[in-house]
Design an enzyme around this catalytic site. Structure first.
Site, mmCIF file in Angstrom:
data_model
loop_
_atom_site.group_PDB
_atom_site.id
_atom_site.type_symbol
_atom_site.label_atom_id
_atom_site.label_comp_id
_atom_site.label_asym_id
_atom_site.label_seq_id
_atom_site.Cartn_x
_atom_site.Cartn_y
_atom_site.Cartn_z
ATOM 1 N N GLU A 147 14.569 70.374 -26.493
ATOM 2 C CA GLU A 147 14.742 68.920 -26.494
ATOM 3 C C GLU A 147 14.364 68.375 -25.120
ATOM 4 O O GLU A 147 14.864 68.849 -24.098
ATOM 5 C CB GLU A 147 16.182 68.535 -26.814
ATOM 6 C CG GLU A 147 16.416 67.030 -26.772
ATOM 7 C CD GLU A 147 17.880 66.621 -26.797
ATOM 8 O OE1 GLU A 147 18.161 65.437 -26.500
ATOM 9 O OE2 GLU A 147 18.749 67.473 -27.071
ATOM 10 N N GLU A 156 9.666 59.828 -14.937
ATOM 11 C CA GLU A 156 10.143 61.154 -14.541
ATOM 12 C C GLU A 156 9.960 62.197 -15.648
ATOM 13 O O GLU A 156 10.013 63.400 -15.398
ATOM 14 C CB GLU A 156 11.614 61.101 -14.120
ATOM 15 C CG GLU A 156 12.562 60.618 -15.200
ATOM 16 C CD GLU A 156 12.823 59.139 -15.144
ATOM 17 O OE1 GLU A 156 13.941 58.730 -15.498
ATOM 18 O OE2 GLU A 156 11.923 58.383 -14.727
ATOM 19 N N LYS A 196 7.477 48.406 -35.672
ATOM 20 C CA LYS A 196 6.579 48.267 -34.527
ATOM 21 C C LYS A 196 7.015 49.111 -33.325
ATOM 22 O O LYS A 196 6.151 49.746 -32.674
ATOM 23 C CB LYS A 196 6.445 46.796 -34.126
ATOM 24 C CG LYS A 196 5.407 46.538 -33.026
ATOM 25 C CD LYS A 196 4.003 46.977 -33.456
ATOM 26 C CE LYS A 196 3.441 46.062 -34.531
ATOM 27 N NZ LYS A 196 2.029 46.430 -34.862
ATOM 28 N N THR A 198 8.449 51.934 -33.320
ATOM 29 C CA THR A 198 8.054 53.305 -33.643
ATOM 30 C C THR A 198 6.550 53.494 -33.454
ATOM 31 O O THR A 198 6.093 54.484 -32.867
ATOM 32 C CB THR A 198 8.449 53.651 -35.093
ATOM 33 O OG1 THR A 198 9.867 53.676 -35.186
ATOM 34 C CG2 THR A 198 7.881 54.993 -35.514
ATOM 35 N N CYS A 389 43.157 71.760 -18.190
ATOM 36 C CA CYS A 389 42.721 71.755 -16.790
ATOM 37 C C CYS A 389 43.639 70.851 -15.963
ATOM 38 O O CYS A 389 44.774 71.236 -15.674
ATOM 39 C CB CYS A 389 41.261 71.335 -16.706
ATOM 40 S SG CYS A 389 40.477 71.740 -15.128
ATOM 41 N N LEU A 390 43.210 69.659 -15.597
ATOM 42 C CA LEU A 390 44.080 68.727 -14.885
ATOM 43 C C LEU A 390 45.342 68.447 -15.695
ATOM 44 O O LEU A 390 46.438 68.312 -15.139
ATOM 45 C CB LEU A 390 43.333 67.431 -14.596
ATOM 46 C CG LEU A 390 44.153 66.297 -13.968
ATOM 47 C CD1 LEU A 390 44.696 66.701 -12.604
ATOM 48 C CD2 LEU A 390 43.325 65.027 -13.857
ATOM 49 N N GLN A 393 47.861 70.989 -14.968
ATOM 50 C CA GLN A 393 48.453 70.775 -13.646
ATOM 51 C C GLN A 393 49.466 69.637 -13.675
ATOM 52 O O GLN A 393 50.513 69.690 -13.009
ATOM 53 C CB GLN A 393 47.335 70.489 -12.645
ATOM 54 C CG GLN A 393 46.352 71.643 -12.489
ATOM 55 C CD GLN A 393 45.115 71.283 -11.692
ATOM 56 O OE1 GLN A 393 45.019 70.200 -11.130
ATOM 57 N NE2 GLN A 393 44.142 72.187 -11.649
ATOM 58 N N GLU A 413 45.174 68.307 -4.228
ATOM 59 C CA GLU A 413 44.031 67.436 -4.497
ATOM 60 C C GLU A 413 44.380 65.975 -4.254
ATOM 61 O O GLU A 413 43.554 65.199 -3.777
ATOM 62 C CB GLU A 413 43.558 67.614 -5.942
ATOM 63 C CG GLU A 413 42.374 66.731 -6.304
ATOM 64 C CD GLU A 413 41.915 66.910 -7.737
ATOM 65 O OE1 GLU A 413 40.858 66.354 -8.090
ATOM 66 O OE2 GLU A 413 42.614 67.597 -8.509
ATOM 67 N N ARG A 472 38.800 73.772 -9.179
ATOM 68 C CA ARG A 472 38.963 74.386 -7.867
ATOM 69 C C ARG A 472 40.416 74.368 -7.409
ATOM 70 O O ARG A 472 40.726 74.761 -6.290
ATOM 71 C CB ARG A 472 38.066 73.704 -6.821
ATOM 72 C CG ARG A 472 38.325 72.223 -6.584
ATOM 73 C CD ARG A 472 37.749 71.755 -5.233
ATOM 74 N NE ARG A 472 36.385 72.120 -5.021
ATOM 75 C CZ ARG A 472 35.325 71.387 -5.386
ATOM 76 N NH1 ARG A 472 35.519 70.232 -6.024
ATOM 77 N NH2 ARG A 472 34.115 71.770 -5.137
ATOM 78 N N HIS A 515 39.122 75.354 -20.354
ATOM 79 C CA HIS A 515 38.682 74.302 -21.279
ATOM 80 C C HIS A 515 38.449 74.898 -22.662
ATOM 81 O O HIS A 515 37.316 75.278 -23.006
ATOM 82 C CB HIS A 515 37.390 73.652 -20.766
ATOM 83 C CG HIS A 515 37.589 72.783 -19.575
ATOM 84 N ND1 HIS A 515 37.797 71.423 -19.674
ATOM 85 C CD2 HIS A 515 37.632 73.088 -18.241
ATOM 86 C CE1 HIS A 515 37.948 70.913 -18.463
ATOM 87 N NE2 HIS A 515 37.850 71.894 -17.577
ATOM 88 N N GLU A 517 38.192 73.480 -25.445
ATOM 89 C CA GLU A 517 37.326 72.657 -26.301
ATOM 90 C C GLU A 517 35.890 73.166 -26.327
ATOM 91 O O GLU A 517 35.151 72.916 -27.298
ATOM 92 C CB GLU A 517 37.354 71.193 -25.842
ATOM 93 C CG GLU A 517 36.701 70.903 -24.495
ATOM 94 C CD GLU A 517 37.651 71.014 -23.303
ATOM 95 O OE1 GLU A 517 37.365 70.411 -22.249
ATOM 96 O OE2 GLU A 517 38.670 71.731 -23.429
#
Length: 547
Positions: A147, A156, A196, A198, A389-390, A393, A413, A472, A515, A517
């Site tokens: 893709e 770019e 148009k 397209t 994760c967070l 915590q 943090e 981290r 994670h 998920e």
């Protein structure tokens, strides 16, 4: 498919008119169907932006950062590929302009080009083609789907389109296939879809030397056959290869719709694939589950990247998959963590009506105290809570404040200059707040030992699991013996890091540093998400299935 091993087939997917058309879903769906036809599939995303990877990009602008087993921080489309095709992808699945230019300029500085002038063609395009072929070789795939991000006409993106053109010329049309997805906008005043844009998009693609084999016509309304015929005529693509792609109620309908339009047969015809038989029984069963889910379950997602739902796309899909398995329909209640910090906020009215709370990952101290209050509410009212994760915590901080009666307890943090004795969460061993932000997190898959007689073990039914990380900061082991009632049910033994924690005598209050998920699949929800949803909907549906 031994006849393909020495020379893989390649399918390029491009987009026109605008972004967010669903190229990723289309690529993933085609990959799923080809896998269901017996082929080994690998998928790669070519992103034209100059960043090395999305790791330092804001989720509010670019969506979530998806992580692979080998630690690549990638575009969210990699998550779609993995979920649909049920494969574990790798660093080879993600290529950016930043990576390509870094690689080429490093070679130039080293003298590899023997003083030659470095140019877009051939040096950049050669590097792009080499990345594609290396990925195909390492993955040993039969068919590779590539893709190209952005839209035709983006400055770019032009080196990637040129590399695609060269690739097709070198390997031939039987081995390299072009699919172009483009928008048919609906004009309300005229009450019709317009072709148009397209036509102009395909014209630009042809200007760059590529005649598409397929056009995937994207629209929010049913596309009349007359318009598909018109696209065929003006774009020079045979009618059979103009595929309507209308908005679905669920993204998991797309593979079935593609199958109904015989897309795998048409691909086989173009690429001379023999004896193709596609089995979509698994997808049909999933749709049956989706359509049978009628009882709504309200889950509060307490976040701070609220401007863009794609910031939490993998969590949303993991929740949906768990709900399908449990026979209920997901209703996400979006709760702004910052607004929770005001006790008079309307967010509190929302939170009182939900059946469970999920607190996802994130960075920085914005909205943190609101998340702590959400965790406190879940603990006091015995509402199922999953912290990722967070979010894990946050669970630790809130519980430590409660048990130790110290409101100053926090994470390094959020308050790096305070007394370190107040840091329930601190930097990982070997980490430092002086490190640069990009490429310095603990990322990728790590083993986790599961404590028996815990919710974690009840969920996994395994002693050791492997999960993906991106962080981290970590639980401070100094507090481990001080927090009675907090069970540390998952440990990374090599460094004695807490990976899963849960509150004793609570229906489901679990935090995981990883994670989960990222390893959930529509046909097989992640064990923690499944257990979380099963507990949340137990009163509504006591016949939740297992897997």
């Amino acid at each position: 498919m031994t006849n393909l091993r020495t020379f893989p087939k390649y399918i390029f997917v491009t987009g026109g008119v605008c972004s967010s058309l669903g190229k990723g879903i289309a690529s993933a769906s085609i990959g799923a169907l080809l896998k269901a036809s017996g082929y080994k599939i690998f998928v790669q995303k070519l992103d034209p932006y100059l960043n090395i990877d999305p790791g330092t990009m804001s989720p509010s602008q670019h969506g979530e950062v998806y992580v692979t087993d080998d630690g690549a921080e990638t575009d969210l489309d990699i998550g779609h590929y993995e979920r649909f095709i049920d494969v574990s992808l790798s660093k080879d699945s993600t290529v950016t302009t930043g990576k390509i230019y870094t690689e080429v300029l490093t070679k130039e500085r080293r003298g590899d080009f023997l003083g030659g002038t470095i140019q877009i063609i051939p040096h950049i395009t050669d590097a792009i083609k080499e990345r594609i072929q290396q990925a195909a070789k390492k993955s040993k795939c039969d068919i590779m789907i590539i893709e190209i991000g952005g839209t035709i006409g983006d400055i770019e993106g032009e080196p990637f389109i040129e590399a695609m053109r060269q690739f097709r010329n070198e390997l031939g049309s039987k081995n390299v296939l072009s699919m172009h997805m483009t928008l048919l906008p609906y004009l309300k005043a005229a009450k019709e879809l317009k072709t148009k844009p397209t036509q102009l998009s395909v014209r630009e693609l042809k200007r760059q030397g590529i005649q598409p084999d397929f056009i995937l016509a994207r629209a929010d309304y049913k596309i009349p056959q007359a318009l598909l015929d018109k696209i065929s005529l003006f774009c020079g693509v045979e009618k059979r290869f103009v595929i309507p792609v209308t908005t679905s109620n669920s993204i998991y309908e797309v593979p079935v719709k593609f199958y109904e339009h015989r897309i795998t047969e048409l691909i086989a015809e173009k690429m001379q694939l023999q004896n193709l038989q596609t089995n979509i029984e698994e997808w049909e069963k999933l749709l049956q589950k989706i359509n049978a889910s009628d009882q709504e379950l309200s889950i509060g997602l307490v976040g701070k990247y609220m401007r863009l739902e794609d910031s939490y796309i993998s969590i949303i899909e993991a929740l949906k998959s768990a709900c399908y398995a449990c026979g209920c329909k997901l209703n996400i209640v979006w709760i702004n963590a910052e607004r929770l910090e005001s006790q008079t906020s309307n967010e509190w009215e929302k939170i009182k009506k939900i059946k469970a709370i999920i607190v996802p990952g994130g960075f920085g101290n914005r909205g943190i105290e609101g998340k702590v209050l959400a965790a406190k509410y879940a603990r006091i009212h015995n509402i199922p809570y999953l912290g990722i994760c967070l979010g894990a915590q946050i669970l630790a901080i809130e519980y430590a404040r409660y048990i130790l009666n110290n409101p100053q307890l926090t994470s390094e943090e959020f308050d790096e200059y305070s007394d370190s004795e107040n840091h329930v969460i601190h930097f990982l061993p070997g980490q430092s707040n002086k490190k640069s932000k990009g490429g310095t997190l603990r990322v990728g898959s790590y083993p986790c030992n599961i404590l028996r007689k815990s919710i974690a073990y009840e969920s996994y039914n395994q002693d050791i699991v492997h999960e993906r990380h991106r962080h981290r900061y970590e639980f401070n082991n100094y507090f481990r013996n001080q927090l009675s009632g907090l069970i540390f049910s998952g440990i990374y033994e090599r460094q004695d890091l807490v990976e899963i924690m849960e509150i004793k005598n609570h229906p489901f209050m679990v935090g995981c540093q990883f994670h989960p998920e990222f390893k959930s699949r529509p046909h097989k929800p992640h064990p923690l998400f499944f257990q979380f949803i099963k507990i949340a909907c137990m009163d509504k549906n006591k016949n939740a299935t297992t897997f």
